[in-house]
Design a protein around this motif. Structure first.
Motif, short mmCIF file in Angstrom:
data_model
loop_
_atom_site.label_atom_id
_atom_site.label_comp_id
_atom_site.label_asym_id
_atom_site.label_seq_id
_atom_site.Cartn_x
_atom_site.Cartn_y
_atom_site.Cartn_z
N GLU A 84 4.41 15.06 -0.59
CA GLU A 84 3.97 13.30 -0.48
C GLU A 84 5.56 12.79 -0.11
OE1 GLU A 84 1.68 10.99 -2.35
OE2 GLU A 84 3.05 9.73 -1.90
N PRO A 85 4.54 11.65 0.38
CA PRO A 85 6.00 10.51 0.93
C PRO A 85 6.65 10.05 0.45
CG PRO A 85 3.79 10.42 2.58
CD PRO A 85 3.23 11.27 1.78
N ASP A 86 5.89 9.60 -1.25
CA ASP A 86 6.79 9.34 -1.80
C ASP A 86 7.19 10.12 -3.53
OD1 ASP A 86 5.38 6.03 -4.37
OD2 ASP A 86 7.31 7.46 -4.58
N ALA A 87 8.57 10.28 -3.43
CA ALA A 87 9.08 11.22 -4.42
C ALA A 87 8.47 11.69 -5.41
CB ALA A 87 10.42 11.49 -3.91
N ALA A 88 8.77 10.17 -5.67
CA ALA A 88 8.22 9.43 -7.27
C ALA A 88 7.09 9.90 -7.69
CB ALA A 88 8.78 7.79 -7.33
N GLN A 89 6.09 9.46 -6.81
CA GLN A 89 5.03 9.68 -7.02
C GLN A 89 5.05 11.86 -6.79
OE1 GLN A 89 2.13 8.13 -7.43
NE2 GLN A 89 0.55 9.98 -7.62
N ALA A 90 5.63 11.89 -5.63
CA ALA A 90 5.42 13.15 -6.10
C ALA A 90 5.78 14.92 -7.53
CB ALA A 90 6.22 14.41 -5.21
N ALA A 91 7.27 13.79 -8.34
CA ALA A 91 6.82 14.10 -9.21
C ALA A 91 6.23 13.67 -10.43
CB ALA A 91 8.54 13.38 -9.82
N SER A 92 5.67 12.29 -10.69
CA SER A 92 4.75 12.38 -11.83
C SER A 92 3.20 13.18 -11.49
CB SER A 92 3.92 10.60 -11.33
OG SER A 92 3.85 10.56 -10.64
N GLU A 93 3.45 13.54 -9.95
CA GLU A 93 1.92 14.59 -10.13
C GLU A 93 2.51 16.11 -10.62
OE1 GLU A 93 1.60 17.31 -7.80
OE2 GLU A 93 -0.63 17.20 -9.19
N TYR A 94 3.93 16.48 -10.35
CA TYR A 94 3.83 17.70 -10.58
C TYR A 94 3.68 17.55 -12.46
CZ TYR A 94 5.95 22.29 -10.26
OH TYR A 94 6.40 23.42 -10.23
N GLU A 95 4.37 16.29 -13.37
CA GLU A 95 4.87 16.33 -14.03
C GLU A 95 2.49 16.52 -14.92
OE1 GLU A 95 7.25 13.60 -16.03
OE2 GLU A 95 5.67 13.54 -17.66
N ALA A 96 2.34 15.67 -14.08
CA ALA A 96 0.94 16.11 -14.09
C ALA A 96 -0.24 17.15 -14.47
CB ALA A 96 -0.67 15.30 -13.61
N GLN A 97 0.73 17.81 -14.06
CA GLN A 97 0.46 19.68 -13.12
C GLN A 97 0.78 19.94 -14.44
OE1 GLN A 97 0.48 22.07 -9.47
NE2 GLN A 97 1.47 20.62 -8.71
N LEU A 98 2.12 20.30 -15.33
CA LEU A 98 2.29 20.95 -16.49
C LEU A 98 2.10 20.39 -17.64
CD1 LEU A 98 6.18 20.58 -16.02
CD2 LEU A 98 5.22 21.61 -15.08
N ARG A 99 1.10 19.64 -17.70
CA ARG A 99 0.95 18.41 -18.95
C ARG A 99 -1.04 19.41 -18.98
NH1 ARG A 99 3.18 15.31 -21.71
NH2 ARG A 99 4.56 13.36 -21.01
N GLN A 100 -1.13 19.79 -17.46
CA GLN A 100 -2.41 20.15 -17.31
C GLN A 100 -2.56 21.62 -18.24
OE1 GLN A 100 -4.00 20.49 -13.62
NE2 GLN A 100 -6.53 20.84 -14.88
N PHE A 101 -1.61 22.28 -17.65
CA PHE A 101 -1.03 24.07 -17.66
C PHE A 101 -1.08 23.92 -18.93
CE2 PHE A 101 -0.69 28.32 -16.61
CZ PHE A 101 0.42 28.59 -17.10
N PHE A 102 -0.13 23.28 -19.61
CA PHE A 102 0.32 23.44 -20.93
C PHE A 102 -0.42 22.77 -21.79
CE2 PHE A 102 4.09 26.39 -20.44
CZ PHE A 102 4.41 25.80 -18.66
#
Ligand SMILES: O=C(O)[C@H](O)[C@@H](O)[C@H](O)[C@H](O)COP(=O)(O)O
Length: 248
Positions: A114-132
């Motif tokens: 993802e070109p926007d690193a902040a976007q990649a970080a918030s997307e990963y945070e969403a992955q964590l929230r979903q998995f847990f």
């Protein structure tokens, strides 16, 4: 406050450390799968864990764990595509995940292309929230978070001088790392410190002075971010080789 000797395990050399780490990984995975049906682990990047990952995928260990019950995440990632030589995902995939031919559903990588690193970080945070299955301010609780330490005392992508050592809200952040002239995506301390188990792997004489400062020196996490790692309700084990431990 110095880290107690009970939280430090010294090995003769990197190969012995990799064996010890593989044994610890298998023990923890079996315990988690037995108790809760699955094992969530955040892998560390860099070069130290390479031998461990290859060992886990080898005939010696591959039959000792029900790998399909294990979910793989990354504690940090470089801001590069997954096929980039610098990618922590690529390093682990080549040595561990691909040889085990795990289902994609077990692999939770950072979309660092993802070109926007902040976007990649918030997307990963969403992955964590979903998995847990997080709905509010609660934190993800990994069964295991694996960490390395750089010669400058950084861990994950928490580098000296980063205000992220004091982060309390975000789960994942995208700091600019001036020394590498790039963004990184990284877990923040609240996520790391909420793990059931944290393992540090540190080898090499070039880290000896920093390891002494981190383990025995004053608490200065802005200078030595690895010091911020203190599990709130879990275990911490520093697995180090003799070269890295020579000043302890
Ligand atoms: O993305 C990374 O590079 C890692 O997550 C980083 O925190 C690493 O663990 C340390 O820099 C140690 O790296 P080495 O194992 O290569 O010394």
């Amino acid at each position: 406050m110095p880290v107690p000797a009970s939280e430090i395990k010294t090995f003769a050399d990197p190969a012995a450390l990799a064996k010890g780490a593989a044994h610890e990984f298998v023990l923890q995975a079996r315990e988690a799968i037995e108790a809760r049906g699955s094992f969530s682990v955040a892998l560390s990047g860099g070069s130290t864990p390479k031998a461990l990952y290859a060992l886990l995928a080898s005939d010696v260990y591959r039959d000792q764990v029900n790998w399909e019950r294990i979910h793989f995440f990354w504690g940090d990632e470089r801001h590069v595509p997954p096929d980039d030589p610098d990618s922590n995902y690529r390093m682990a995939n080549e040595r561990l995940l691909s040889p085990l031919s795990l289902p994609d559903s077990n692999i939770h990588r950072v979309y660092a292309e993802e070109p926007d690193a902040a976007q990649a970080a918030s997307e990963y945070e969403a992955q964590l929230r979903q998995f847990f299955k997080l709905t509010g301010p609660e934190l993800p609780r990994f069964d295991l978070i694996m960490l390395g330490m750089g010669p400058d005392g950084h861990t994950a992508s928490l580098f000296p001088g980063t205000p992220l050592v004091h982060e309390r809200e975000r789960l994942v952040a995208a700091p600019w790392v001036a020394k590498f002239n790039t963004f990184r995506i990284t877990f923040t301390p609240p996520v790391i410190n909420n793990a059931r188990h944290i393992l540090f792997f540190v080898t090499g004489e070039e880290k000896a002075q920093t390891l002494k400062s981190v383990l025995e020196g004053e608490f200065q996490p802005e200078q030595f971010p690895s010091q911020i790692v203190r599990p709130t309700d879990g275990t911490l084990l520093w697995m180090v080789d003799e070269a890295a431990a020579k000043l302890l």
